[in-house]
Design a protein around this motif. Structure first.
Motif, mmCIF file in Angstrom:
data_model
loop_
_atom_site.group_PDB
_atom_site.id
_atom_site.type_symbol
_atom_site.label_atom_id
_atom_site.label_comp_id
_atom_site.label_asym_id
_atom_site.label_seq_id
_atom_site.Cartn_x
_atom_site.Cartn_y
_atom_site.Cartn_z
ATOM 1 N N GLU A 104 -45.832 40.007 5.270
ATOM 2 C CA GLU A 104 -45.369 38.957 5.554
ATOM 3 C C GLU A 104 -43.432 38.669 5.102
ATOM 4 O OE1 GLU A 104 -47.087 35.532 5.686
ATOM 5 O OE2 GLU A 104 -48.612 35.917 6.116
ATOM 6 N N VAL A 105 -43.398 38.809 3.954
ATOM 7 C CA VAL A 105 -41.562 39.252 3.713
ATOM 8 C C VAL A 105 -41.648 40.117 3.868
ATOM 9 C CG1 VAL A 105 -40.200 39.479 1.447
ATOM 10 C CG2 VAL A 105 -42.240 37.804 0.850
ATOM 11 N N ILE A 106 -41.607 41.072 3.530
ATOM 12 C CA ILE A 106 -40.676 42.980 4.018
ATOM 13 C C ILE A 106 -41.067 42.176 6.107
ATOM 14 C CG2 ILE A 106 -40.973 45.085 4.820
ATOM 15 C CD1 ILE A 106 -42.473 44.767 1.619
ATOM 16 N N ASP A 107 -41.728 41.692 6.450
ATOM 17 C CA ASP A 107 -41.129 41.963 8.193
ATOM 18 C C ASP A 107 -40.695 40.701 7.920
ATOM 19 O OD1 ASP A 107 -43.272 43.839 8.346
ATOM 20 O OD2 ASP A 107 -44.551 43.221 9.034
ATOM 21 N N GLU A 108 -40.951 39.518 7.533
ATOM 22 C CA GLU A 108 -39.982 38.349 7.673
ATOM 23 C C GLU A 108 -38.371 39.164 7.228
ATOM 24 O OE1 GLU A 108 -39.816 34.823 9.612
ATOM 25 O OE2 GLU A 108 -41.847 35.646 9.210
ATOM 26 N N CYS A 109 -38.164 39.708 6.804
ATOM 27 C CA CYS A 109 -36.914 39.702 6.378
ATOM 28 C C CYS A 109 -36.155 40.794 7.287
ATOM 29 C CB CYS A 109 -36.784 41.131 5.030
ATOM 30 S SG CYS A 109 -37.013 39.990 3.700
ATOM 31 N N ILE A 110 -36.927 41.626 7.579
ATOM 32 C CA ILE A 110 -36.314 42.477 8.771
ATOM 33 C C ILE A 110 -36.380 41.641 10.212
ATOM 34 C CG2 ILE A 110 -37.380 44.614 10.351
ATOM 35 C CD1 ILE A 110 -38.628 45.742 8.135
ATOM 36 N N GLU A 111 -36.621 40.772 10.095
ATOM 37 C CA GLU A 111 -36.803 39.969 11.416
ATOM 38 C C GLU A 111 -35.489 39.021 11.131
ATOM 39 O OE1 GLU A 111 -38.278 37.536 14.663
ATOM 40 O OE2 GLU A 111 -38.609 38.709 13.810
ATOM 41 N N ASN A 112 -35.101 38.317 9.932
ATOM 42 C CA ASN A 112 -33.938 37.409 9.674
ATOM 43 C C ASN A 112 -33.093 38.719 9.704
ATOM 44 O OD1 ASN A 112 -34.256 34.857 9.412
ATOM 45 N ND2 ASN A 112 -36.221 35.829 8.615
ATOM 46 N N ASP A 113 -33.090 40.334 9.810
ATOM 47 C CA ASP A 113 -31.998 40.767 9.735
ATOM 48 C C ASP A 113 -31.202 41.027 8.455
ATOM 49 O OD1 ASP A 113 -31.606 41.178 12.362
ATOM 50 O OD2 ASP A 113 -30.480 39.562 12.812
ATOM 51 N N LEU A 114 -32.298 40.733 7.403
ATOM 52 C CA LEU A 114 -32.080 41.120 5.798
ATOM 53 C C LEU A 114 -32.215 42.179 5.280
ATOM 54 C CD1 LEU A 114 -33.024 37.873 4.927
ATOM 55 C CD2 LEU A 114 -30.874 38.393 4.603
ATOM 56 N N LEU A 115 -31.584 42.881 4.700
ATOM 57 C CA LEU A 115 -31.814 44.740 5.005
ATOM 58 C C LEU A 115 -33.005 44.109 3.457
ATOM 59 C CD1 LEU A 115 -31.220 47.898 4.658
ATOM 60 C CD2 LEU A 115 -29.750 47.294 2.941
ATOM 61 N N PRO A 116 -34.543 43.960 3.496
ATOM 62 C CA PRO A 116 -34.958 44.053 2.021
ATOM 63 C C PRO A 116 -34.902 45.576 0.776
ATOM 64 C CG PRO A 116 -36.727 45.330 3.911
ATOM 65 C CD PRO A 116 -35.023 44.955 4.349
ATOM 66 N N VAL A 117 -34.432 44.731 -0.256
ATOM 67 C CA VAL A 117 -34.391 45.646 -1.450
ATOM 68 C C VAL A 117 -36.026 45.533 -2.522
ATOM 69 C CG1 VAL A 117 -32.830 46.637 -3.341
ATOM 70 C CG2 VAL A 117 -31.949 45.853 -1.099
ATOM 71 N N MET A 118 -36.378 46.763 -2.730
ATOM 72 C CA MET A 118 -37.875 46.046 -3.425
ATOM 73 C C MET A 118 -37.760 46.544 -4.788
ATOM 74 S SD MET A 118 -39.638 43.969 -2.315
ATOM 75 C CE MET A 118 -40.436 43.421 -0.973
ATOM 76 N N ASN A 119 -37.629 46.383 -5.197
ATOM 77 C CA ASN A 119 -37.981 46.598 -7.177
ATOM 78 C C ASN A 119 -39.197 46.161 -7.596
ATOM 79 O OD1 ASN A 119 -37.393 46.374 -9.289
ATOM 80 N ND2 ASN A 119 -37.486 44.323 -10.626
ATOM 81 N N LEU A 120 -39.289 47.080 -8.569
ATOM 82 C CA LEU A 120 -41.111 47.695 -8.826
ATOM 83 C C LEU A 120 -41.733 46.387 -10.429
ATOM 84 C CD1 LEU A 120 -41.537 50.987 -7.591
ATOM 85 C CD2 LEU A 120 -42.825 48.804 -6.942
ATOM 86 N N HIS A 121 -40.557 46.152 -11.299
ATOM 87 C CA HIS A 121 -40.983 45.471 -12.623
ATOM 88 C C HIS A 121 -39.142 44.773 -12.718
ATOM 89 C CE1 HIS A 121 -43.589 45.220 -16.502
ATOM 90 N NE2 HIS A 121 -42.365 45.434 -16.471
ATOM 91 N N HIS A 122 -39.604 43.258 -12.988
ATOM 92 C CA HIS A 122 -39.145 42.366 -13.444
ATOM 93 C C HIS A 122 -39.461 41.551 -14.475
ATOM 94 C CE1 HIS A 122 -35.917 39.844 -11.932
ATOM 95 N NE2 HIS A 122 -35.456 40.039 -13.181
ATOM 96 N N PHE A 123 -39.971 42.695 -16.044
ATOM 97 C CA PHE A 123 -40.127 41.480 -16.957
ATOM 98 C C PHE A 123 -41.770 41.125 -17.036
ATOM 99 C CE2 PHE A 123 -35.415 39.448 -17.537
ATOM 100 C CZ PHE A 123 -35.025 41.091 -17.320
ATOM 101 N N ASP A 124 -42.427 41.642 -15.315
ATOM 102 C CA ASP A 124 -44.111 40.712 -15.298
ATOM 103 C C ASP A 124 -44.186 41.564 -16.085
ATOM 104 O OD1 ASP A 124 -42.932 42.198 -13.258
ATOM 105 O OD2 ASP A 124 -43.581 40.907 -11.634
ATOM 106 N N LEU A 125 -44.893 42.414 -17.195
ATOM 107 C CA LEU A 125 -46.356 42.819 -17.140
ATOM 108 C C LEU A 125 -47.579 42.502 -16.954
ATOM 109 C CD1 LEU A 125 -46.885 45.549 -19.241
ATOM 110 C CD2 LEU A 125 -47.287 44.258 -20.633
ATOM 111 N N PRO A 126 -48.609 43.000 -16.612
ATOM 112 C CA PRO A 126 -50.036 42.466 -17.019
ATOM 113 C C PRO A 126 -50.208 42.081 -18.525
ATOM 114 C CG PRO A 126 -49.868 43.615 -14.829
ATOM 115 C CD PRO A 126 -48.278 44.132 -15.936
ATOM 116 N N VAL A 127 -50.875 41.062 -18.454
ATOM 117 C CA VAL A 127 -50.889 40.843 -20.510
ATOM 118 C C VAL A 127 -51.793 41.580 -20.825
ATOM 119 C CG1 VAL A 127 -52.616 38.143 -19.694
ATOM 120 C CG2 VAL A 127 -50.868 38.684 -21.594
ATOM 121 N N GLU A 128 -53.504 41.469 -19.480
ATOM 122 C CA GLU A 128 -53.862 42.345 -20.287
ATOM 123 C C GLU A 128 -54.270 43.598 -20.714
ATOM 124 O OE1 GLU A 128 -56.796 43.258 -16.659
ATOM 125 O OE2 GLU A 128 -56.193 41.312 -16.033
#
Length: 465
Positions: A104-128
């Motif tokens: 939904e986020v990606i489709d909504e970006c495209i719908e709003n003419d926003l180029l989506p740039v996706m990052n895979l890790h932003h300090f949020d390692l799974p604690v387990e």
């Protein structure tokens, strides 16, 4: 109006946030290290505000992306949370609600003419994965991260053409393993060095997977986002210059050189060897790093580092630390952002641009974050309920002027993203300092465009100012 500073065609005018700082924990099946830290030590967070709601992006992404479109931006970076997308970390089985949400986020970006740039890790390692394997200390976790990345590419790579592997990997090293500002707040220089290597390896392995999956053929590109804090020596004497070179090799080029050139800075390797703290690495791993460099670079710039030759006594009791080789230097008369305790030095934009032009093959790059965090912005609200953040507009103008100078001298910069579109949750600082073009009222989650949001719209429309 006449445009004094005109930027290249198709320039990215955008803004960046991250999953853990905007979404909230709604429907998330796993906890990240930050979720866990907040659960066990809420008092470590400003005003006791944790990541549970953040700016409610999970629930309000449609309205939020419309607002971002309304302020004229043409591109937007956020991150996919490992803890939201993946149900089983070992197999890579996905959580259906996570897939729905990011689609939904990606489709909504495209719908709003926003180029989506996706990052895979932003300090949020799974604690387990920290509890089970030591997190980024473990090469098994590196391989699990590749499984997660492949899943992201498979699910979203048809629409997302710009990916980054990590945001500010150096901060993971500093925050978790040296200076105790991210959970688990360990002080262990040897582990820090291994984590540094493992993060570089993880990034290269993800790039390798992206290539293997054929996305380059479809116009896809993959890079990394690094926080560059160039180390300026106190003076030009040999001792100060050497100290700044060492600081630079640890905090900047330890990720920049492998990402762009596929190898590590010699000065760093020599020190780690000589001090007996060099990481464990196989020939094959070094090959992977060598052969899988980035297509483009994101640069987060907030402040410079100022360094002098070591004058204080080094505290051996903590074991090996990079601080053994330099002291931080407080330059007299420096300009400060009093709220954040950071120096304001816009000239650095130019220095970064020229450094990348001359020493890093003039790689395509963009400013992926630049911003000014201010506390108590409500005192700048006018009678129409709008925050008049002229200080932020001035900050951006100054930085853009120096960036423009670098571009006009041939640096291959294709965009400028600020931190952040909508005031977001900022780790243990929570909402202490606000950075957004759009204000958020925490009690009501009502969002209001600030004066800077109207300003950036004009800049983006005119492709300059």
């Amino acid at each position: 109006m006449s445009i004094k500073y005109k930027f290249p065609e198709n320039f990215w005018w955008g803004s960046a946030t991250s999953g853990p700082q905007s979404e909230g924990r709604f429907n998330k099946k796993h906890d990240s290290v930050f979720d866990h830290w907040f659960d066990i030590e809420p008092e470590a967070f400003f005003n006791g505000v944790g990541p549970n709601v953040a700016s409610n992006f999970y629930n309000s992404h449609k309205e939020d992306l419309k607002l971002i479109k309304e302020i004229g931006l043409n591109s937007f970076r956020t991150s996919i949370q490992w803890t939201r997308l993946i149900k089983d970390f070992e197999t890579g089985e996905v959580d259906e609600d996570g897939v729905r949400f990011y689609n939904e986020v990606i489709d909504e970006c495209i719908e709003n003419d926003l180029l989506p740039v996706m990052n895979l890790h932003h300090f949020d390692l799974p604690v387990e994965l920290y509890d089970k394997y030591g997190g980024w200390e473990s090469k098994h976790v590196v391989d699990l991260f590749v499984i997660f990345a492949r899943k992201c590419f498979e699910l979203f790579g048809d629409r997302v053409k710009h990916w980054t592997t990590f945001n500010e990997p150096m901060v993971i090293v500093e925050g978790e393993y040296l200076y105790q500002f991210h959970y688990p707040k360990i002080v262990d220089g040897r582990k820090a060095v291994q984590v540094m290597f493992n993060l570089n390896l993880a990034s290269a392995k993800v790039i390798e997977a992206y290539k293997e999956m054929g996305f380059h053929k479809e116009g896809g590109q993959i890079g990394i986002v690094l926080n560059l804090t160039p180390a300026y020596p106190r003076s030009n004497n040999d001792e100060d210059t050497m100290a700044s070179n060492i600081a630079d090799s640890y905090f900047n080029t330890s990720f920049l050189e492998p990402a762009v050139k596929g190898n590590f800075p010699k000065i760093l390797l020599d020190i780690l060897e000589q001090d007996g703290v060099i990481w464990q690495a196989t020939e094959k791993e070094l090959e992977i790093i060598k052969n899988n460099t980035v297509d483009f670079l994101g640069v987060n710039y907030y402040q410079p580092r100022r360094v002098k030759a070591k004058e204080s006594e080094f505290d051996e009791s903590k074991g090996w630390m990079p601080d053994k080789y330099f002291d931080n230097y407080e330059m007299p008369g420096r300009r400060m952002n009093p709220y954040r305790g950071w120096e304001i030095y816009p000239q650095c934009m130019y220095d970064i641009a020229i450094n990348l032009r001359d020493n890093y093959d003039n790689i395509p790059w963009y400013i992926s974050e630049n911003g000014m965090g201010v506390e108590g912005e409500e005192k700048y609200i006018n009678e129409y309920g709008i925050i008049e953040d002229d200080y932020r507009i001035d900050f951006y103008k100054e930085h853009l002027e120096y960036l423009h100078k670098g571009i006009s001298e041939g640096s291959n910069c294709f965009g400028y993203h600020t931190w952040t579109p909508i005031d977001c949750w900022s780790w243990s600082n929570a909402y202490k300092n606000r950075y957004g073009f759009i204000a958020v009222d925490l009690a009501t989650q009502k969002k209001t465009i600030k004066k800077s949001g109207r300003w950036i719209k004009e800049v983006a429309q005119n492709n300059g100012f």
